[in-house]
Design a protein around this motif. Structure first.
Motif, PDB file in Angstrom:
ATOM      1  N   UNK A   1      31.649  19.892 -11.517  1.00  0.00           N
ATOM      2  CA  UNK A   1      30.656  19.998 -12.608  1.00  0.00           C
ATOM      3  C   UNK A   1      29.335  19.346 -12.202  1.00  0.00           C
ATOM      4  N   UNK A   2      29.438  18.173 -11.591  1.00  0.00           N
ATOM      5  CA  UNK A   2      28.223  17.451 -11.191  1.00  0.00           C
ATOM      6  C   UNK A   2      27.491  18.170 -10.059  1.00  0.00           C
ATOM      7  N   UNK A   3      28.247  18.811  -9.185  1.00  0.00           N
ATOM      8  CA  UNK A   3      27.612  19.567  -8.087  1.00  0.00           C
ATOM      9  C   UNK A   3      26.747  20.698  -8.641  1.00  0.00           C
ATOM     10  N   UNK A   4      27.200  21.301  -9.739  1.00  0.00           N
ATOM     11  CA  UNK A   4      26.422  22.368 -10.386  1.00  0.00           C
ATOM     12  C   UNK A   4      25.160  21.804 -11.017  1.00  0.00           C
ATOM     13  N   UNK A   5      25.309  20.631 -11.684  1.00  0.00           N
ATOM     14  CA  UNK A   5      24.170  20.037 -12.402  1.00  0.00           C
ATOM     15  C   UNK A   5      23.123  19.441 -11.464  1.00  0.00           C
ATOM     16  N   UNK A   6      23.597  18.725 -10.435  1.00  0.00           N
ATOM     17  CA  UNK A   6      22.679  18.077  -9.480  1.00  0.00           C
ATOM     18  C   UNK A   6      23.046  18.506  -8.054  1.00  0.00           C
ATOM     19  N   UNK A   7      22.691  19.743  -7.677  1.00  0.00           N
ATOM     20  CA  UNK A   7      23.141  20.288  -6.397  1.00  0.00           C
ATOM     21  C   UNK A   7      22.646  19.513  -5.175  1.00  0.00           C
ATOM     22  N   UNK A   8      21.513  18.790  -5.303  1.00  0.00           N
ATOM     23  CA  UNK A   8      20.974  18.066  -4.136  1.00  0.00           C
ATOM     24  C   UNK A   8      21.544  16.662  -3.989  1.00  0.00           C
ATOM     25  N   UNK A   9      22.299  16.227  -4.990  1.00  0.00           N
ATOM     26  CA  UNK A   9      22.816  14.847  -4.952  1.00  0.00           C
ATOM     27  C   UNK A   9      24.056  14.747  -4.065  1.00  0.00           C
ATOM     28  N   UNK A  10      24.213  13.580  -3.445  1.00  0.00           N
ATOM     29  CA  UNK A  10      25.450  13.285  -2.702  1.00  0.00           C
ATOM     30  C   UNK A  10      26.381  12.550  -3.650  1.00  0.00           C
TER      31      UNK A  10
ATOM     32  N   UNK B   1      17.762  16.060 -20.662  1.00  0.00           N
ATOM     33  CA  UNK B   1      16.335  15.949 -20.322  1.00  0.00           C
ATOM     34  C   UNK B   1      16.122  14.985 -19.149  1.00  0.00           C
ATOM     35  N   UNK B   2      16.793  13.834 -19.208  1.00  0.00           N
ATOM     36  CA  UNK B   2      16.677  12.831 -18.149  1.00  0.00           C
ATOM     37  C   UNK B   2      17.271  13.382 -16.839  1.00  0.00           C
ATOM     38  N   UNK B   3      18.388  14.110 -16.971  1.00  0.00           N
ATOM     39  CA  UNK B   3      19.028  14.707 -15.788  1.00  0.00           C
ATOM     40  C   UNK B   3      18.105  15.709 -15.099  1.00  0.00           C
ATOM     41  N   UNK B   4      17.347  16.451 -15.900  1.00  0.00           N
ATOM     42  CA  UNK B   4      16.376  17.402 -15.340  1.00  0.00           C
ATOM     43  C   UNK B   4      15.353  16.666 -14.466  1.00  0.00           C
ATOM     44  N   UNK B   5      14.895  15.509 -14.979  1.00  0.00           N
ATOM     45  CA  UNK B   5      13.942  14.697 -14.202  1.00  0.00           C
ATOM     46  C   UNK B   5      14.566  14.258 -12.879  1.00  0.00           C
ATOM     47  N   UNK B   6      15.839  13.868 -12.927  1.00  0.00           N
ATOM     48  CA  UNK B   6      16.548  13.428 -11.714  1.00  0.00           C
ATOM     49  C   UNK B   6      16.674  14.594 -10.722  1.00  0.00           C
TER      50      UNK B   6
END
Length: 297
Positions: free
Chosen positions: A139-148, A106-111
C-alpha cells in the motif's frame, strides 16, 4: 591514502501523532531529548538532536505529529512539521502498523513531491505479522513510490542499526553546521520545560495537559546545584485549581517527579519551585504563542 570527505545533513522526522517519532529520535541520538508519553501532541516544537563523529554530523529534527489544526497553537505545530519538509537532506516519514495508510493525504502529497531521499519507516512491527506487513508495504509503495520502505521497531531497537547506516549513506558531503561538541540547538531551559510538561501529561487527565504551557523564569546554575523557578500557565481559573490540587499535593507530586528527571538530565542537584498562573485563552493569542517560542505565519 585519500582523506575521507566530511558529511553533514539535516535528517527530519515527520508523521502523524503517536507513531513513535520521539522514541525513534531518542534511539538515533542516544539521549533523551524528546519527551515521550502515550498522549498525542506531546512534541510541540521542532527539537534538534545532533550526532557527531570525526567524519560526520547528523542533525536530527523531531517534529510535532501532523494534525488538522483546531486552534492557533496547533497551526504553529503544523508549521513546524511543514518547515521540516523544506530543509531536509533526508526525510524520515514514520508510520506504524496500526494507523490508516491514507491518513492526512494532503501532507502525504507534499512528501511525495520532495526532491530529497525519503525513508518510510513502518514502526511497531512487533505488533504485526508477516502477511499483514507485506500488504502494508505494498500500500505504501503505491502511495509513495519514490520512498525506501524500512520496517522497524523503535522500542525494541529492531532494524535501527540498518536505518543509521542508510542515513549515513544518504548524507551529502558538507562541513558541520554546528560545533562538534554540540548535542542540541536548544538551551538548557528548554529541556526543563519539556520535562515538567511531560510530568503534567502523565499526571493529569483529559484536556488539562493540552491547556498547559511551562515557562522557566529562573535558571541559576551553581557549582553543585541548579536553582529553577518555573511557571505553569493555564487557560482558566478552574484548571489552576486542578493543577495545584487539594492542599497543593498535585503540584508537589509533579514537582518531585520533574526534579528527579531534571537532576538525571543535568547530573546535578536541583532546587525546583513551581507556580501556577492563568493566561486566558493563551493557545489562540499570537503574542503569547510567540513569547512561548511557537512559529507563526
Amino acid at each position: 591514502m585519500m582523506e575521507r570527505k566530511h558529511k553533514s545533513g539535516f535528517v527530519n522526522i515527520v508523521g502523524n501523532p503517536n507513531v513513535g517519532k520521539s522514541t525513534l529520535m531518542n534511539r538515533l541520538v542516544g539521549e533523551r531529548l524528546s519527551i515521550i508519553t502515550s498522549k498525542a501532541q506531546t512534541t510541540r516544537h521542532r527539537i534538534l538532536g545532533i550526532v557527531n563523529t570525526d567524519e560526520m554530523q547528523i542533525v536530527y529534527s523531531d517534529t510535532p505529529g501532523v494534525l488538522k489544526p483546531n486552534y492557533k497553537l496547533q497551526e504553529s505545530m503544523l508549521n513546524f512539521s511543514r518547515s521540516a519538509l523544506g530543509d531536509a537532506d533526508v526525510l524520515l516519514y514514520v508510520t506504524d502498523v496500526v494507523e490508516k495508510v491514507d491518513k492526512n493525504e494532503e501532507f502525504l502529497q507534499d512528501v511525495a513531491h520532495l526532491d530529497c531521499p525519503v525513508l518510510l519507516l513502518i514502526n511497531k512491527i512487533d505488533q504485526s505479522n508477516q502477511a499483514d506487513l507485506e500488504k502494508l508495504v505494498a500500500q505504501w509503495q503505491t502511495l509513495l513510490p519514490h520512498a525506501e520502505i524500512i520496517p522497524i521497531s523503535a522500542l525494541s531497537n529492531f532494524n535501527i542499526d540498518y536505518l543509521r547506516k542508510r542515513i549515513q549513506d544518504l548524507l551529502p558531503e558538507s562541513p558541520p553546521y554546528f560545533e562538534k561538541d554540540a548535542l542540541t540547538d536548544r538551551p538548557a531551559r528548554f529541556f526543563v520545560t519539556e520535562i515538567i510538561r511531560e510530568k503534567i501529561l502523565l499526571y493529569y487527565q483529559k484536556e488539562i495537559p493540552y491547556s498547559v504551557e511551562v515557562v522557566v523564569e529562573l535558571f541559576k546554575e551553581e557549582a553543585k546545584m541548579i536553582h529553577i523557578k518555573a511557571l505553569v500557565v493555564v487557560e482558566r481559573e478552574s484548571q489552576k485549581g486542578i493543577i495545584i490540587g487539594h492542599r497543593g499535593l498535585a503540584l508537589k507530586k509533579v514537582g518531585a517527579m520533574a526534579r528527579m528527571d531534571i537532576e538525571r538530565f543535568f547530573e546535578k542537584k536541583v532546587f525546583l519551585e513551581l507556580y501556577v498562573k492563568v493566561e486566558k485563552d493563551w493557545r489562540n493569542k499570537d503574542s503569547l504563542l510567540k513569547d512561548f517560542g511557537y512559529q507563526l505565519d
